[in-house]
Design a protein around this motif. Sequence first.
Motif, mmCIF file in Angstrom:
data_model
loop_
_atom_site.group_PDB
_atom_site.id
_atom_site.type_symbol
_atom_site.label_atom_id
_atom_site.label_comp_id
_atom_site.label_asym_id
_atom_site.label_seq_id
_atom_site.Cartn_x
_atom_site.Cartn_y
_atom_site.Cartn_z
ATOM 1 N N ASP A 10 0.830 -1.205 0.000
ATOM 2 C CA ASP A 10 0.000 0.000 0.000
ATOM 3 C C ASP A 10 0.866 1.257 0.000
ATOM 4 O OD1 ASP A 10 -2.357 -1.532 0.064
ATOM 5 O OD2 ASP A 10 -2.272 -1.660 2.252
ATOM 6 N N VAL A 11 1.973 1.213 0.736
ATOM 7 C CA VAL A 11 2.901 2.349 0.773
ATOM 8 C C VAL A 11 3.512 2.551 -0.610
ATOM 9 C CG1 VAL A 11 5.076 3.219 1.748
ATOM 10 C CG2 VAL A 11 3.400 2.100 3.236
ATOM 11 N N HIS A 12 3.913 1.450 -1.259
ATOM 12 C CA HIS A 12 4.520 1.553 -2.588
ATOM 13 C C HIS A 12 3.514 2.095 -3.605
ATOM 14 C CE1 HIS A 12 7.097 0.696 -5.986
ATOM 15 N NE2 HIS A 12 6.042 0.173 -6.576
ATOM 16 N N VAL A 13 2.311 1.547 -3.618
ATOM 17 C CA VAL A 13 1.284 2.007 -4.564
ATOM 18 C C VAL A 13 0.989 3.487 -4.324
ATOM 19 C CG1 VAL A 13 -1.152 1.780 -5.226
ATOM 20 C CG2 VAL A 13 0.272 -0.270 -4.980
ATOM 21 N N GLY A 14 0.877 3.883 -3.073
ATOM 22 C CA GLY A 14 0.638 5.289 -2.741
ATOM 23 C C GLY A 14 1.763 6.188 -3.211
ATOM 24 N N SER A 69 -0.743 -1.211 -14.080
ATOM 25 C CA SER A 69 0.532 -1.833 -13.700
ATOM 26 C C SER A 69 1.577 -0.814 -13.251
ATOM 27 C CB SER A 69 1.083 -2.660 -14.863
ATOM 28 O OG SER A 69 1.346 -1.817 -15.974
ATOM 29 N N PHE A 70 1.444 0.446 -13.666
ATOM 30 C CA PHE A 70 2.384 1.498 -13.262
ATOM 31 C C PHE A 70 2.515 1.569 -11.745
ATOM 32 C CE2 PHE A 70 2.848 5.798 -11.578
ATOM 33 C CZ PHE A 70 4.068 6.175 -12.121
ATOM 34 N N PHE A 71 1.409 1.367 -11.050
ATOM 35 C CA PHE A 71 1.404 1.501 -9.592
ATOM 36 C C PHE A 71 2.187 0.394 -8.895
ATOM 37 C CE2 PHE A 71 -2.534 3.565 -11.107
ATOM 38 C CZ PHE A 71 -2.190 4.867 -10.794
ATOM 39 N N PHE A 72 2.472 -0.675 -9.621
ATOM 40 C CA PHE A 72 3.213 -1.793 -9.044
ATOM 41 C C PHE A 72 4.635 -1.895 -9.591
ATOM 42 C CE2 PHE A 72 -1.304 -2.699 -8.864
ATOM 43 C CZ PHE A 72 -1.454 -2.983 -7.514
ATOM 44 N N ASP A 74 8.560 -1.251 -10.279
ATOM 45 C CA ASP A 74 9.711 -0.937 -9.415
ATOM 46 C C ASP A 74 9.475 -1.259 -7.946
ATOM 47 O OD1 ASP A 74 11.137 0.047 -11.632
ATOM 48 O OD2 ASP A 74 10.168 2.004 -11.425
ATOM 49 N N MET A 75 8.637 -2.264 -7.689
ATOM 50 C CA MET A 75 8.364 -2.634 -6.306
ATOM 51 C C MET A 75 9.636 -3.234 -5.686
ATOM 52 S SD MET A 75 5.045 -4.399 -4.589
ATOM 53 C CE MET A 75 4.054 -3.665 -5.826
ATOM 54 N N PRO A 76 10.043 -2.737 -4.527
ATOM 55 C CA PRO A 76 11.271 -3.234 -3.890
ATOM 56 C C PRO A 76 11.180 -4.709 -3.513
ATOM 57 C CG PRO A 76 10.430 -1.262 -2.760
ATOM 58 C CD PRO A 76 9.409 -1.676 -3.768
ATOM 59 N N ALA A 77 12.333 -5.361 -3.458
ATOM 60 C CA ALA A 77 12.396 -6.792 -3.154
ATOM 61 C C ALA A 77 11.781 -7.113 -1.799
ATOM 62 C CB ALA A 77 13.839 -7.271 -3.204
ATOM 63 N N GLU A 78 11.942 -6.224 -0.819
ATOM 64 C CA GLU A 78 11.376 -6.508 0.507
ATOM 65 C C GLU A 78 9.849 -6.530 0.487
ATOM 66 O OE1 GLU A 78 12.674 -2.123 0.530
ATOM 67 O OE2 GLU A 78 13.617 -4.010 0.016
ATOM 68 N N VAL A 79 9.238 -5.900 -0.520
ATOM 69 C CA VAL A 79 7.784 -5.927 -0.658
ATOM 70 C C VAL A 79 7.349 -7.182 -1.406
ATOM 71 C CG1 VAL A 79 5.789 -4.748 -1.655
ATOM 72 C CG2 VAL A 79 7.597 -3.419 -0.575
ATOM 73 N N THR A 80 8.069 -7.516 -2.471
ATOM 74 C CA THR A 80 7.671 -8.656 -3.309
ATOM 75 C C THR A 80 8.131 -9.985 -2.752
ATOM 76 O OG1 THR A 80 9.666 -8.543 -4.657
ATOM 77 C CG2 THR A 80 7.759 -7.257 -5.409
ATOM 78 N N GLY A 81 9.143 -9.950 -1.894
ATOM 79 C CA GLY A 81 9.681 -11.185 -1.362
ATOM 80 C C GLY A 81 10.744 -11.796 -2.251
ATOM 81 N N LYS A 82 11.015 -11.149 -3.391
ATOM 82 C CA LYS A 82 12.060 -11.620 -4.294
ATOM 83 C C LYS A 82 13.384 -11.023 -3.841
ATOM 84 C CE LYS A 82 9.032 -11.944 -8.290
ATOM 85 N NZ LYS A 82 8.718 -11.382 -9.591
ATOM 86 N N SER A 83 14.437 -11.777 -3.910
ATOM 87 C CA SER A 83 15.743 -11.293 -3.466
ATOM 88 C C SER A 83 16.600 -10.885 -4.642
ATOM 89 C CB SER A 83 16.455 -12.373 -2.653
ATOM 90 O OG SER A 83 16.625 -13.519 -3.457
ATOM 91 N N SER A 84 16.137 -9.864 -5.371
ATOM 92 C CA SER A 84 16.886 -9.436 -6.543
ATOM 93 C C SER A 84 17.810 -8.290 -6.196
ATOM 94 C CB SER A 84 15.914 -9.038 -7.652
ATOM 95 O OG SER A 84 16.587 -8.390 -8.683
ATOM 96 N N GLY A 85 17.295 -7.057 -6.207
ATOM 97 C CA GLY A 85 18.106 -5.889 -5.921
ATOM 98 C C GLY A 85 19.055 -5.524 -7.041
ATOM 99 N N MET A 86 19.247 -6.416 -7.979
ATOM 100 C CA MET A 86 20.144 -6.143 -9.091
ATOM 101 C C MET A 86 19.352 -6.195 -10.385
ATOM 102 S SD MET A 86 23.189 -5.701 -8.031
ATOM 103 C CE MET A 86 24.569 -6.265 -7.084
ATOM 104 N N SER A 87 19.716 -5.323 -11.298
ATOM 105 C CA SER A 87 19.082 -5.349 -12.604
ATOM 106 C C SER A 87 19.898 -6.236 -13.524
ATOM 107 C CB SER A 87 18.997 -3.923 -13.154
ATOM 108 O OG SER A 87 20.297 -3.395 -13.304
#
Length: 142
Positions: A10-14, A69-72, A74-87
């Motif tokens: 919700d914070v990210h979408v906002g 989809s714009f609102f979602f 660049d969602m950070p890894a800590e929100v998605t649960g994915k451990s990426s952080g790298m492009s």
Amino acid sequence: MVKSTPEPVDVHVGSRVRLRRTLLGMSQDKLGKALSLTFQQIQKYERGANRIGSSRLYQLSQILDVPVSFFFDDMPAEVTGKSSGMSEGGKQSFEVGQLSRRETLELVRAYYKIKDPAVRKKLFEMVKALGNSALTVEGPSA
């Protein structure tokens, strides 16, 4: 009454609502009026204090002229649960917080005020080249 902390999604979408609204130079009051809401409600959405429902998210996408989809994005890894952080290519991805800095917003507004698409494209290519040369000369900045 216990005050709960907002959900990270919700914070990210906002924050994405705020980013797009600000890029368009739209006030919270104007966005609120377009949605038949008060600017205080827009503030709560942008902070993530109030969750945005799907129909409201669709309305926002129409008003702000972006896909849902714009609102979602660049969602950070800590929100998605994915451990990426790298492009791709192993480079650190661009920080989402940098997109909402006043300097960034002013740069984007000024860029789109350039009426000639050829001039805009040349400026874009120049800035890209400068950014890439800074990475190779100085290394990635923290």
